[in-house]
Design a protein around this motif. Structure first.
Motif, PDB file in Angstrom:
ATOM      1  N   TYR A 103      47.225  96.230  -1.519  1.00 40.09           N
ATOM      2  CA  TYR A 103      47.242  96.032  -0.221  1.00 40.09           C
ATOM      3  C   TYR A 103      48.107  94.688   0.022  1.00 40.09           C
ATOM      4  O   TYR A 103      48.216  93.757  -0.633  1.00 40.09           O
ATOM      5  N   ALA A 104      48.775  94.548   1.135  1.00 40.38           N
ATOM      6  CA  ALA A 104      49.416  93.737   1.756  1.00 40.38           C
ATOM      7  C   ALA A 104      48.828  93.075   2.543  1.00 40.38           C
ATOM      8  O   ALA A 104      48.095  93.346   3.349  1.00 40.38           O
ATOM      9  N   GLN A 105      48.832  91.459   2.359  1.00 35.78           N
ATOM     10  CA  GLN A 105      47.929  90.811   3.272  1.00 35.78           C
ATOM     11  C   GLN A 105      48.909  89.718   4.042  1.00 35.78           C
ATOM     12  O   GLN A 105      49.982  89.534   3.506  1.00 35.78           O
ATOM     13  N   ILE A 106      48.420  89.074   4.946  1.00 29.14           N
ATOM     14  CA  ILE A 106      49.154  88.158   5.612  1.00 29.14           C
ATOM     15  C   ILE A 106      48.398  86.800   5.921  1.00 29.14           C
ATOM     16  O   ILE A 106      46.972  87.055   6.166  1.00 29.14           O
ATOM     17  N   LYS A 107      48.749  85.536   5.760  1.00 32.10           N
ATOM     18  CA  LYS A 107      48.058  84.353   6.014  1.00 32.10           C
ATOM     19  C   LYS A 107      49.043  83.459   6.578  1.00 32.10           C
ATOM     20  O   LYS A 107      50.221  83.187   6.129  1.00 32.10           O
ATOM     21  N   GLU A 108      48.363  82.411   7.395  1.00 28.30           N
ATOM     22  CA  GLU A 108      49.170  81.499   7.883  1.00 28.30           C
ATOM     23  C   GLU A 108      49.099  80.445   6.563  1.00 28.30           C
ATOM     24  O   GLU A 108      48.194  80.474   5.671  1.00 28.30           O
ATOM     25  N   ILE A 109      50.162  79.480   6.562  1.00 30.31           N
ATOM     26  CA  ILE A 109      50.280  78.640   5.102  1.00 30.31           C
ATOM     27  C   ILE A 109      49.169  77.871   4.997  1.00 30.31           C
ATOM     28  O   ILE A 109      48.808  78.014   3.870  1.00 30.31           O
ATOM     29  N   PRO A 110      48.613  77.328   5.992  1.00 28.90           N
ATOM     30  CA  PRO A 110      47.237  76.505   5.470  1.00 28.90           C
ATOM     31  C   PRO A 110      46.171  77.289   4.811  1.00 28.90           C
ATOM     32  O   PRO A 110      45.594  76.937   3.981  1.00 28.90           O
ATOM     33  N   ASP A 111      46.050  78.474   5.334  1.00 30.58           N
ATOM     34  CA  ASP A 111      45.284  79.472   4.856  1.00 30.58           C
ATOM     35  C   ASP A 111      45.606  79.954   3.152  1.00 30.58           C
ATOM     36  O   ASP A 111      44.575  80.053   2.340  1.00 30.58           O
ATOM     37  N   PHE A 112      46.921  80.094   3.235  1.00 26.50           N
ATOM     38  CA  PHE A 112      47.322  80.607   1.783  1.00 26.50           C
ATOM     39  C   PHE A 112      47.105  79.243   0.930  1.00 26.50           C
ATOM     40  O   PHE A 112      46.787  79.399  -0.457  1.00 26.50           O
ATOM     41  N   LYS A 113      47.312  78.032   1.312  1.00 23.81           N
ATOM     42  CA  LYS A 113      47.179  77.068   0.585  1.00 23.81           C
ATOM     43  C   LYS A 113      45.646  76.966   0.028  1.00 23.81           C
ATOM     44  O   LYS A 113      45.272  76.416  -1.208  1.00 23.81           O
ATOM     45  N   ALA A 114      44.618  77.148   0.914  1.00 19.64           N
ATOM     46  CA  ALA A 114      43.453  77.273   0.610  1.00 19.64           C
ATOM     47  C   ALA A 114      43.038  78.547  -0.467  1.00 19.64           C
ATOM     48  O   ALA A 114      42.184  78.092  -1.354  1.00 19.64           O
ATOM     49  N   LEU A 115      43.717  79.514  -0.274  1.00 20.59           N
ATOM     50  CA  LEU A 115      43.393  80.363  -1.363  1.00 20.59           C
ATOM     51  C   LEU A 115      43.912  79.830  -2.645  1.00 20.59           C
ATOM     52  O   LEU A 115      43.334  80.194  -3.596  1.00 20.59           O
ATOM     53  N   ILE A 116      45.223  79.092  -2.494  1.00 23.81           N
ATOM     54  CA  ILE A 116      45.442  78.483  -3.827  1.00 23.81           C
ATOM     55  C   ILE A 116      44.554  77.608  -4.501  1.00 23.81           C
ATOM     56  O   ILE A 116      44.126  77.706  -5.671  1.00 23.81           O
ATOM     57  N   LYS A 117      44.029  76.692  -3.724  1.00 24.19           N
ATOM     58  CA  LYS A 117      42.995  75.750  -3.870  1.00 24.19           C
ATOM     59  C   LYS A 117      42.010  76.434  -4.491  1.00 24.19           C
ATOM     60  O   LYS A 117      41.073  75.985  -5.758  1.00 24.19           O
ATOM     61  N   ASN A 118      41.371  77.623  -3.976  1.00 20.07           N
ATOM     62  CA  ASN A 118      40.009  78.277  -4.356  1.00 20.07           C
ATOM     63  C   ASN A 118      40.451  79.244  -5.495  1.00 20.07           C
ATOM     64  O   ASN A 118      39.389  80.098  -5.732  1.00 20.07           O
ATOM     65  N   LYS A 119      41.396  79.039  -5.903  1.00 19.84           N
ATOM     66  CA  LYS A 119      41.859  80.308  -6.941  1.00 19.84           C
ATOM     67  C   LYS A 119      41.852  81.680  -6.583  1.00 19.84           C
ATOM     68  O   LYS A 119      41.840  82.507  -7.370  1.00 19.84           O
ATOM     69  N   GLY A 120      41.998  81.987  -5.196  1.00 20.83           N
ATOM     70  CA  GLY A 120      42.122  83.231  -4.769  1.00 20.83           C
ATOM     71  C   GLY A 120      43.484  83.858  -4.963  1.00 20.83           C
ATOM     72  O   GLY A 120      43.579  84.951  -4.813  1.00 20.83           O
ATOM     73  N   VAL A 121      44.393  83.041  -5.232  1.00 13.50           N
ATOM     74  CA  VAL A 121      45.755  83.523  -5.560  1.00 13.50           C
ATOM     75  C   VAL A 121      46.504  82.513  -6.629  1.00 13.50           C
ATOM     76  O   VAL A 121      46.012  81.388  -6.871  1.00 13.50           O
ATOM     77  N   SER A 122      47.408  83.054  -7.267  1.00 11.60           N
ATOM     78  CA  SER A 122      47.979  82.333  -8.340  1.00 11.60           C
ATOM     79  C   SER A 122      49.396  82.431  -8.374  1.00 11.60           C
ATOM     80  O   SER A 122      50.112  83.073  -7.505  1.00 11.60           O
ATOM     81  N   LYS A 123      50.053  81.691  -9.360  1.00  7.41           N
ATOM     82  CA  LYS A 123      51.737  81.692  -9.402  1.00  7.41           C
ATOM     83  C   LYS A 123      51.885  83.120  -9.653  1.00  7.41           C
ATOM     84  O   LYS A 123      53.286  83.455  -9.478  1.00  7.41           O
ATOM     85  N   LYS A 124      51.249  83.893 -10.037  1.00  8.64           N
ATOM     86  CA  LYS A 124      51.603  85.526 -10.532  1.00  8.64           C
ATOM     87  C   LYS A 124      51.300  86.423  -9.361  1.00  8.64           C
ATOM     88  O   LYS A 124      51.859  87.596  -9.175  1.00  8.64           O
ATOM     89  N   THR A 125      50.823  86.072  -8.486  1.00 10.26           N
ATOM     90  CA  THR A 125      50.615  86.652  -7.314  1.00 10.26           C
ATOM     91  C   THR A 125      51.981  87.223  -6.617  1.00 10.26           C
ATOM     92  O   THR A 125      52.822  86.230  -6.341  1.00 10.26           O
ATOM     93  N   ILE A 126      52.102  88.436  -6.095  1.00  6.65           N
ATOM     94  CA  ILE A 126      53.216  88.817  -5.523  1.00  6.65           C
ATOM     95  C   ILE A 126      53.329  88.511  -3.967  1.00  6.65           C
ATOM     96  O   ILE A 126      52.500  88.689  -3.532  1.00  6.65           O
ATOM     97  N   VAL A 127      54.439  87.785  -3.754  1.00  2.00           N
ATOM     98  CA  VAL A 127      54.619  87.485  -2.168  1.00  2.00           C
ATOM     99  C   VAL A 127      55.846  88.165  -1.822  1.00  2.00           C
ATOM    100  O   VAL A 127      56.921  88.600  -2.756  1.00  2.00           O
ATOM    101  N   PHE A 128      56.176  88.280  -0.659  1.00  6.54           N
ATOM    102  CA  PHE A 128      57.088  89.064  -0.020  1.00  6.54           C
ATOM    103  C   PHE A 128      58.234  88.178   0.628  1.00  6.54           C
ATOM    104  O   PHE A 128      57.644  87.197   1.423  1.00  6.54           O
TER     105      PHE A 128
END
Length: 155
Positions: A103-128
């Motif tokens: 699935y393709a998801q969309i987040k505002e930058i602060p929310d994406f940063k929170a996902l990074i902090k909480n390990k919800g995404v990683s450097k390997k996560t595919i972004v568009f």
């Protein structure tokens, strides 16, 4: 005029409009028809389109027949009409679009940063990368690991 995607060269211009939500299955046929009608009415411009992940509108325009200002404005007006009709946002390219599973998801930058902090995404996560310019880049660099994108400095 509408042309098949494969008829356009690697240098064709690409314009991507990420949706703030997925298109619903019952919306897709009408959206596809509206896009096809729009493309067919651009008589002096060779253009194609794709809808990816039921979320992205992608226009591919031949470098031999680029959009003039009036046709470009018409394209933006079409996108604005779709935004209003389907109650979504397509012209905001600042948010982060990424894959979670299929699935393709969309987040505002602060929310994406929170996902990074909480390990919800990683450097390997595919972004568009919505800022790509050509069909070649679209095929080779639109989907990239976050660690290799403009988001890498957040990790």
């Amino acid at each position: 005029m509408f042309v098949p995607y494969d008829a356009l060269t690697a240098e064709a211009k690409v314009m991507i409009y990420p949706g703030s939500r997925k298109f619903f299955p019952d919306e897709l046929p009408e959206i596809e028809q509206r896009l096809k009608d729009f493309c067919e009415n651009l008589n002096e411009t060779e253009i194609s389109f794709q809808i990816k992940y039921n979320r992205f509108l992608i226009f591919i325009i031949s470098e031999q027949t680029p959009l003039d200002l009036d046709r470009h404005n018409s394209l933006v007006e079409l996108v604005q009409e779709l935004e209003q009709h389907y109650n979504l946002i397509l012209l905001d390219k600042v948010n982060v679009c990424f894959k979670q599973g299929p699935y393709a998801q969309i987040k505002e930058i602060p929310d994406f940063k929170a996902l990074i902090k909480n390990k919800g995404v990683s450097k390997k996560t595919i972004v568009f990368d919505h800022m790509i310019n050509t069909k070649y880049e679209y095929e080779n660099s639109w989907e990239v690991p976050a660690g290799e994108s403009w988001l890498s400095h957040f990790f």
